[in-house]
Each structure stands twice: as structure tokens, then as C-alpha cells.
Design an enzyme around this catalytic site. Structure first.
Site, mmCIF file in Angstrom:
data_model
loop_
_atom_site.group_PDB
_atom_site.id
_atom_site.type_symbol
_atom_site.label_atom_id
_atom_site.label_comp_id
_atom_site.label_asym_id
_atom_site.label_seq_id
_atom_site.Cartn_x
_atom_site.Cartn_y
_atom_site.Cartn_z
ATOM 1 N N LYS A 49 39.399 51.495 83.748
ATOM 2 C CA LYS A 49 40.142 50.977 82.595
ATOM 3 C C LYS A 49 41.061 52.061 82.024
ATOM 4 O O LYS A 49 40.888 53.245 82.334
ATOM 5 C CB LYS A 49 39.150 50.485 81.529
ATOM 6 C CG LYS A 49 38.189 51.550 81.027
ATOM 7 C CD LYS A 49 37.008 50.937 80.255
ATOM 8 C CE LYS A 49 36.088 52.017 79.725
ATOM 9 N NZ LYS A 49 34.814 51.462 79.230
ATOM 10 N N TYR A 266 54.303 74.968 60.572
ATOM 11 C CA TYR A 266 54.386 74.096 59.399
ATOM 12 C C TYR A 266 53.304 74.430 58.376
ATOM 13 O O TYR A 266 52.156 74.696 58.732
ATOM 14 C CB TYR A 266 54.180 72.636 59.805
ATOM 15 C CG TYR A 266 55.374 71.971 60.425
ATOM 16 C CD1 TYR A 266 56.593 71.924 59.768
ATOM 17 C CD2 TYR A 266 55.260 71.361 61.669
ATOM 18 C CE1 TYR A 266 57.682 71.283 60.344
ATOM 19 C CE2 TYR A 266 56.334 70.724 62.252
ATOM 20 C CZ TYR A 266 57.546 70.681 61.584
ATOM 21 O OH TYR A 266 58.607 70.049 62.154
HETATM 22 C C1 LIG Z 1 33.708 52.045 79.828
HETATM 23 C C2 LIG Z 1 32.580 51.250 80.332
HETATM 24 C C3 LIG Z 1 31.808 51.711 81.409
HETATM 25 C C4 LIG Z 1 31.954 53.111 81.977
HETATM 26 O O1 LIG Z 1 31.420 54.027 81.042
HETATM 27 P P1 LIG Z 1 31.397 55.595 81.304
HETATM 28 O O2 LIG Z 1 30.634 56.136 80.160
HETATM 29 O O3 LIG Z 1 32.816 56.044 81.315
HETATM 30 O O4 LIG Z 1 30.739 55.819 82.621
HETATM 31 C C5 LIG Z 1 30.859 50.851 81.936
HETATM 32 N N1 LIG Z 1 30.668 49.615 81.404
HETATM 33 C C6 LIG Z 1 31.366 49.160 80.354
HETATM 34 C C7 LIG Z 1 31.085 47.804 79.812
HETATM 35 C C8 LIG Z 1 32.333 49.961 79.770
HETATM 36 O O5 LIG Z 1 33.019 49.517 78.698
#
Ligand SMILES: *Cc1c(COP(=O)(O)O)cnc(C)c1O
Length: 385
Positions: A49, A266
Site C-alpha cells: 500500500k 528561521y
Molecule cells: C498495513 C497493514 C499490514 C502490514 O503491516 P506492517 O506492520 O507494515 O507489516 C497488514 N495488514 C493490514 C490490514 C494493514 O493495514
């Protein structure tokens, strides 16, 4: 020239000031390592993702497919379609569900929904053709996405509500797996065992990266690691066994010296305590080098911590003052002159500084650092793709 060309980003002229190197061989090795931690019958999927945690779906997905990965999870429809463009024969699931408006397009590309609510279930039960794969997400205590225990009971009382849907997986997500001692892990495990048993014969998917390290009880038929693939820490307070995958560096634009008592940046929040050699580098918060990396003048520095760091060779170079949108000042006084003269780049993370340490320096986690890198990095991919 077509009108559309006017809307395309300007061609990059000259050299980039930010580079991001992604080692696809190390990524593949991390996937194989995670796969080796669960039994032979357990499938290891990959979570890609948010553009594969910022590293590039188009490069990461084929490299993982080549390593043997057969199932990909993304967050949104567009990421699913992009994944399908580069891997033809893998299953692709959309964790955040598929909006009815996108159903036709995603179905045509064999991109499948993860169904998390009764309204979604009702839609897909009517929409799906026989045999269309989907996954069902049940909530086991995180209270984020997923059908509740009572939703599951209602669904099973009226089997016809499933319509033509054939869930390929029932899944759930762990809230505290990064802390192996957390009692919530066992609580969620027993809730998942109980609720998933109501779907006999359907494969089960439970563990994220940290869940893989919790052991065989958590593996079921499929694991779903994300962050560990990309080399960052999954579990708190233990040595990280993963291979580093990402290296980020910024070009030095100029080096200046300023005397004791002068201020930098800044807000003039930093007053120099010694004559200081300052490297001004072409990175800022617009590049996901978060403002909280500043050496002073931001809320996080009220706690006495020292702020962000870069590295020149083996020498750590602290951020001084507030960093800005496109520029950051590093104190390079302690780098020997001969090394400094030859240095064009400052490492931001990946070699001398781990992603996780860089993230801690600005009060966040590797996940956020990677997914906010921004578009000004010139990305360079090493190894198979
Ligand atoms: C993001 C996610 C994962 C992967 O999680 P990690 O901690 O990056 O391994 C697995 N399942 C779901 C539902 C997620 O949202």
C-alpha cells in the site's frame, strides 16, 4: 504538442539534489526471510500500500512476484490497478474496500475487495458473479476496519446474504504486535480463532510483519508483512534482522562558516556555541524530511532531544536550527577538511543512520518517514526487477 503535454510535470533539467536508492535484491531477500519464518504450507503475501511504502509499486511488486509472492494487498483501488499493470498472475486485494463506482473497472482487472462492513457485503453479494474472489475482514479488537462479532453472526444466520461471494480469505489485523508481551495479542488471537472458525474451509490471514515474529500460532494460512520487507523495524526493542533496502542522500549546496554567537535559520532559534562550519543541503520538509528534525525551534525539541542527523561517511552531522521547506543546515565542523572537500552528499538514512533512528529523531516511525518522502527524489533501483 498536444494540450495534455502542458499538464505533465516539467522535464527534470540537470542533476537531482536528492537521491533514493532502493535495493530490490535486499527486498526480495527480506521477503524470502519472512517466508522462511512460517511453515511450508503458509503463504507469505506482501503489503504494498501507499506506493509500496513510498518506494514504488511498479518496481517493488514485480521484484516480489519474481521472489515468489503470489498475493498483494494495497490500500486503495488505484494502487490495485497499478499493481495489476505490472503483475499479471497474482491476487490483488484492496484493504480499504472498493467503492461501488470503481467495481466495474477493478473487476475487469481481477482486483478484489476486502469487505469490512455490512453495507459493503450487501453490495458485493449482489454485484459479484459466481466465483468472484474477495476477502472478509473481521474486527478482533482494533476497532478500525472489519465486521464485528455480531455482524459475523448475522451473516451466518442468513447465508444467502453472501450471494455469489466466495471469500478467499478471512482476515483480521493486530493492534499491538510490535510489543510481543502485550496481552492484546493473545486476546485478538483467541477472538480470531473463534470468529474465523465460523467460516470453515476458508483460508485465514492474520499476521502483519510483527505478527510473523510472534510465532506459528499467529501464521494461519497466510501472513501479510509490509514494513519488514522494506528493511525497517517491525518489533520494538529487539535487534532488527532485516536487510536495509533504502538509502537516501541529499546534495550539499554550499558550505559556510559562522562565528560563535551568530544564529542560524528561521526564528534565529539556534545560537552557535562555537565557530561552526555549516553545510546547507537541498532537502526540507517538502521532501518528508520532517520539520521536527530541526535542531531547535520546534515543539519536539522542548524535551531536550537533539534533533535530526545526517552523515558524511562515518561522521554524524547534526541539523542546526529550524529546517525549512527546501533547505536544511547541518553542522559539519567535526568532519575532517579533506573528507568534507570530497563530499558532495549527506546521507539522510540507510547506511550509517537506520530508517528507524532517523524516524525517532523526528518523533515518528519508519512507516511515516518512508511514505512521506515526496516526489523530488531521483529514484534509483538496484538489482532484479
Ligand atoms: C498495513 C497493514 C499490514 C502490514 O503491516 P506492517 O506492520 O507494515 O507489516 C497488514 N495488514 C493490514 C490490514 C494493514 O493495514
Amino acid at each position: 504538442m498536444s494540450r495534455n503535454n502542458l499538464l505533465e510535470p516539467a522535464t527534470v533539467v540537470g542533476a537531482s539534489n536528492l537521491k533514493l536508492t532502493v535495493n530490490l535484491d535486499a527486498l526480495a531477500e527480506n521477503w524470502r526471510f519472512l517466508d522462511s519464518l512460517s511453515g511450508k504450507d503458509v503463504e507469505t503475501a506482501a503489503v504494498i500500500k501507499a506506493n509500496a511504502y513510498g518506494l514504488g509499486i511498479e518496481q517493488v511488486a514485480p521484484a516480489l512476484a519474481k521472489a515468489g509472492c503470489r498475493t498483494f494487498y494495497v490500500a486503495i483501488e488505484e494502487e490495485g490497478l497499478r499493481t495489476r499493470n505490472v503483475v499479471d498472475d497474482a491476487q490483488i486485494f484492496i484493504l480499504n474496500g472498493i467503492h461501488p463506482d470503481a467495481a466495474k473497472k477493478t473487476a475487469a482487472q481481477r482486483v478484489s475487495p476486502v469487505i469490512s462492513s455490512r453495507p459493503q457485503l450487501n453490495f458485493w453479494a449482489k454485484y459479484s458473479k459466481p466465483g468472484t474472489p474477495c476477502a472478509i475482514h473481521i474486527d478482533t479488537g482494533m476497532n478500525r476496519l472489519g465486521l464485528s462479532a455480531s455482524d459475523v453472526d448475522a451473516l451466518l444466520e442468513d447465508q444467502s446474504s453472501l450471494g455469489n461471494l466466495v471469500p478467499e480469505f478471512v482476515m483480521s489485523h493486530l493492534a499491538c504486535a510490535d510489543d510481543p508481551e502485550h496481552p492484546k495479542n493473545r486476546e485478538q488471537l483467541s477472538s480470531f480463532e473463534k470468529l474465523s472458525s465460523k467460516f470453515p474451509g476458508i483460508k485465514r490471514s492474520f499476521a502483519n510483519s510483527a505478527g510473523v515474529f510472534l510465532g506459528a500460532d499467529y501464521h494461519f494460512e497466510q501472513t501479510r508483512p509490509g514494513i519488514a520487507l522494506y528493511g525497517a523495524e517491525a518489533v520494538n526493542n529487539v535487534p532488527n534482522p532485516m536487510k536495509p533496502v533504502v538509502f537516501a542522500a541529499v546534495r550539499i549546496l554550499q558550505i559556510r562558516t559562522a562565528s560563535k554567537g551568530k544564529t542560524v535559520g528561521y526564528g534565529a532559534s539556534c545560537t552557535l556555541k562555537r565557530p561552526t562550519k555549516i553545510a546547507i543541503a537541498s532537502v526540507g520538509y517538502a521532501d518528508g524530511f520532517h520539520r521536527a528534525m530541526s535542531g531547535s525551534g520546534v515543539p519536539l525539541r522542548g524535551d531536550g532531544s537533539s534533533g535530526g542527523l545526517g552523515a558524511i561517511g562515518n561522521h554524524l552531522v547534526p541539523v542546526i536550527g529550524r529546517l525549512s521547506m527546501d533547505l536544511t543546515a547541518f553542522d559539519v565542523s567535526d568532519v575532517p577538511d579533506n573528507e568534507l572537500e570530497q563530499s558532495e552528499w549527506i546521507e539522510l538514512f540507510g547506511n550509517r543512520i537506520s530508517i528507524d533512528d532517523a524516524a525517532r529523531n523526528c518523533g515518528t516511525i519508519g512507516y511515516e518517514l518512508l511514505t512521506s518522502l515526496g516526489s523530488r527524489y531521483k529514484r534509483n533501483y538496484l538489482g532484479t526487477s
